[in-house]
Design an enzyme around this catalytic site. Structure first.
Site, PDB file in Angstrom:
ATOM      1  N   ASN A   1      -6.173  -2.941   2.293  1.00 57.43           N
ATOM      2  CA  ASN A   1      -6.057  -4.377   2.519  1.00 57.43           C
ATOM      3  C   ASN A   1      -7.450  -4.976   2.667  1.00 57.43           C
ATOM      4  O   ASN A   1      -8.312  -4.382   3.325  1.00 57.43           O
ATOM      5  CB  ASN A   1      -5.269  -4.666   3.799  1.00 57.43           C
ATOM      6  CG  ASN A   1      -3.781  -4.474   3.633  1.00 57.43           C
ATOM      7  OD1 ASN A   1      -3.262  -4.465   2.534  1.00 57.43           O
ATOM      8  ND2 ASN A   1      -3.085  -4.322   4.739  1.00 57.43           N
TER       9      ASN A   1
ATOM     10  N   ARG B   1       0.826  -1.213   0.000  1.00 59.18           N
ATOM     11  CA  ARG B   1       0.000   0.000   0.000  1.00 59.18           C
ATOM     12  C   ARG B   1       0.859   1.261   0.000  1.00 59.18           C
ATOM     13  O   ARG B   1       0.563   2.225  -0.698  1.00 59.18           O
ATOM     14  CB  ARG B   1      -0.960   0.006   1.186  1.00 59.18           C
ATOM     15  CG  ARG B   1      -2.059  -1.036   1.050  1.00 59.18           C
ATOM     16  CD  ARG B   1      -2.906  -1.126   2.311  1.00 59.18           C
ATOM     17  NE  ARG B   1      -2.053  -1.535   3.418  1.00 59.18           N
ATOM     18  CZ  ARG B   1      -2.100  -1.014   4.638  1.00 59.18           C
ATOM     19  NH1 ARG B   1      -2.955  -0.065   4.932  1.00 59.18           N
ATOM     20  NH2 ARG B   1      -1.290  -1.444   5.585  1.00 59.18           N
TER      21      ARG B   1
END
Length: 90
Positions: A38, A20
């Site tokens: 996520n 990320r």
């Protein structure tokens, strides 16, 4: 020149490896907006929007991901709506 918007599900070893963070850095470099979250199944959802050329560059990058990740596959879905400004992660 309009914007393109896609939601991408990224599968493989993509959680716990900075995916990320690196996705956000790449998106900001390309001046895109969206998010990288996520998901409970171990995948990452990436919503990106911006000018066509930058979005296509990001889609190519997501097929590989950062060196710390092992992307096995991505699923791409074009969206008619645009994400809010900025690039967010959970």
């Amino acid at each position: 020149m309009g914007e393109q918007s896609f939601v991408v599900r990224v599968y493989g070893v993509v959680q716990g490896v900075g995916f990320r963070y690196f996705t956000r850095e790449q998106a900001l470099r390309l001046k895109l907006r969206g998010h990288a979250y996520n998901l409970d199944d171990g995948s990452v959802e990436v919503w990106i929007a911006g000018p066509r050329e930058q979005v296509q560059s990001m889609l190519s990058w997501l097929e590989r991901g950062p060196r710390t990740a092992q992307v096995s596959r991505i699923e791409v879905c074009e969206m008619s709506e645009l994400p809010p400004p900025g690039f967010h992660t959970n």
